[in-house]
Design a protein around this motif. Structure first.
Motif, mmCIF file in Angstrom:
data_model
loop_
_atom_site.group_PDB
_atom_site.id
_atom_site.type_symbol
_atom_site.label_atom_id
_atom_site.label_comp_id
_atom_site.label_asym_id
_atom_site.label_seq_id
_atom_site.Cartn_x
_atom_site.Cartn_y
_atom_site.Cartn_z
ATOM 1 N N VAL A 1 6.405 -18.363 3.751
ATOM 2 C CA VAL A 1 6.719 -18.986 2.465
ATOM 3 C C VAL A 1 6.531 -20.498 2.548
ATOM 4 O O VAL A 1 5.991 -21.127 1.639
ATOM 5 N N LEU A 2 6.952 -21.095 3.646
ATOM 6 C CA LEU A 2 6.908 -22.549 3.793
ATOM 7 C C LEU A 2 5.485 -23.101 3.823
ATOM 8 O O LEU A 2 5.188 -24.092 3.157
ATOM 9 N N VAL A 3 4.596 -22.467 4.579
ATOM 10 C CA VAL A 3 3.232 -22.985 4.703
ATOM 11 C C VAL A 3 2.484 -22.957 3.363
ATOM 12 O O VAL A 3 1.941 -23.980 2.945
ATOM 13 N N PRO A 4 2.444 -21.817 2.638
ATOM 14 C CA PRO A 4 1.754 -21.844 1.337
ATOM 15 C C PRO A 4 2.397 -22.820 0.334
ATOM 16 O O PRO A 4 1.693 -23.457 -0.444
ATOM 17 N N THR A 5 3.715 -22.947 0.381
ATOM 18 C CA THR A 5 4.385 -23.877 -0.534
ATOM 19 C C THR A 5 4.029 -25.313 -0.205
ATOM 20 O O THR A 5 3.825 -26.140 -1.103
ATOM 21 N N THR A 6 3.924 -25.635 1.082
ATOM 22 C CA THR A 6 3.521 -26.974 1.497
ATOM 23 C C THR A 6 2.089 -27.266 1.056
ATOM 24 O O THR A 6 1.782 -28.358 0.559
ATOM 25 N N ILE A 7 1.208 -26.296 1.216
ATOM 26 C CA ILE A 7 -0.176 -26.447 0.764
ATOM 27 C C ILE A 7 -0.210 -26.643 -0.750
ATOM 28 O O ILE A 7 -0.964 -27.473 -1.264
ATOM 29 N N TYR A 8 0.612 -25.897 -1.466
ATOM 30 C CA TYR A 8 0.713 -26.022 -2.925
ATOM 31 C C TYR A 8 1.073 -27.453 -3.319
ATOM 32 O O TYR A 8 0.408 -28.062 -4.171
ATOM 33 N N LEU B 1 -1.045 -20.505 -5.913
ATOM 34 C CA LEU B 1 0.188 -20.150 -5.201
ATOM 35 C C LEU B 1 0.712 -18.787 -5.643
ATOM 36 O O LEU B 1 1.050 -17.941 -4.807
ATOM 37 N N ILE B 2 0.765 -18.561 -6.936
ATOM 38 C CA ILE B 2 1.266 -17.284 -7.444
ATOM 39 C C ILE B 2 0.368 -16.138 -6.973
ATOM 40 O O ILE B 2 0.852 -15.095 -6.516
ATOM 41 N N ALA B 3 -0.953 -16.353 -7.043
ATOM 42 C CA ALA B 3 -1.886 -15.305 -6.610
ATOM 43 C C ALA B 3 -1.737 -15.013 -5.118
ATOM 44 O O ALA B 3 -1.717 -13.841 -4.718
ATOM 45 N N VAL B 4 -1.614 -16.054 -4.312
ATOM 46 C CA VAL B 4 -1.462 -15.852 -2.869
ATOM 47 C C VAL B 4 -0.172 -15.098 -2.566
ATOM 48 O O VAL B 4 -0.173 -14.127 -1.795
ATOM 49 N N PHE B 5 0.924 -15.517 -3.155
ATOM 50 C CA PHE B 5 2.197 -14.843 -2.892
ATOM 51 C C PHE B 5 2.171 -13.388 -3.366
ATOM 52 O O PHE B 5 2.647 -12.496 -2.672
ATOM 53 N N MET B 6 1.622 -13.160 -4.549
ATOM 54 C CA MET B 6 1.610 -11.797 -5.074
ATOM 55 C C MET B 6 0.739 -10.878 -4.224
ATOM 56 O O MET B 6 1.110 -9.729 -3.971
ATOM 57 N N ARG B 7 -0.403 -11.359 -3.762
ATOM 58 C CA ARG B 7 -1.308 -10.510 -2.981
ATOM 59 C C ARG B 7 -0.833 -10.385 -1.537
ATOM 60 O O ARG B 7 -0.764 -9.294 -0.984
#
Length: 167
Positions: free
Chosen positions: A94-101, A117-123
């Motif tokens: 969760v932390l890494v994609p949020t930081t990239i976001y 971000l939403i697409a990455v988390f959902m998939r």
């Protein structure tokens, strides 16, 4: 093994995490202090200079970090596990994609970054179907745009795509 296992090597100990956090926060405080000194911490004709309050806040943060470090550093017998590596991987997922976001927002705008971000988390984390991912990852930023930009007239950070469409 229990949640409070000792010396297993299965992850960082409470002590190591507390020392790491104390050092990281002390470094952050030093950054605040140095920046405050650069802009001035004294009093000017209109009152305190720009660095006055941040300097003292940074000083309090630094003192707190030193107190935490001094309190935890001597404790060598504490081998209590903070978290195992599997738990830390979940946090990092969760932390890494949020930081990239957050890093992407100044470059592509909040709407495109939110779609990604939403697409990455959902998939990645939810394993949802692409049609649902497309609907939600496009729909949420669109609703956000309508609410903030059109209804409240509050502009949010935009990127080149929004500029191309004249927003």
């Amino acid at each position: 093994m229990t949640e409070h296992s000792h010396g297993t090597g299965a992850g960082p100990t409470h002590r190591s995490v507390e020392i790491g956090v104390a050092v990281a926060i002390a470094a952050f405080a030093l950054l605040i202090i140095v920046g405050s000194l650069q802009v001035g911490i004294g009093w000017g004709a209109e009152g305190p200079k720009a660095g006055f309050f941040p300097f003292y806040v940074g000083l309090l943060i630094l003192i707190s970090s030193i107190v935490n470090f001094v309190r935890i550093a001597p404790e060598t017998s504490d081998r209590q596990l903070f978290a195992d590596w599997g738990q830390l991987r979940k946090v990092m997922s969760v932390l890494v994609p949020t930081t990239i976001y957050v890093a992407l927002i100044p470059w592509v705008g909040i709407y495109v970054a939110s779609i990604l971000l939403i697409a990455v988390f959902m998939r990645w984390l939810g394993r949802y179907d692409w049609s649902l991912i497309a609907a939600i990852s496009l729909g949420v930023p669109l609703v956000t745009f309508l609410i903030f930009e059109r209804w409240f007239l509050l502009p949010l950070p935009k990127g080149p795509i929004e500029e191309y469409f004249g927003f």
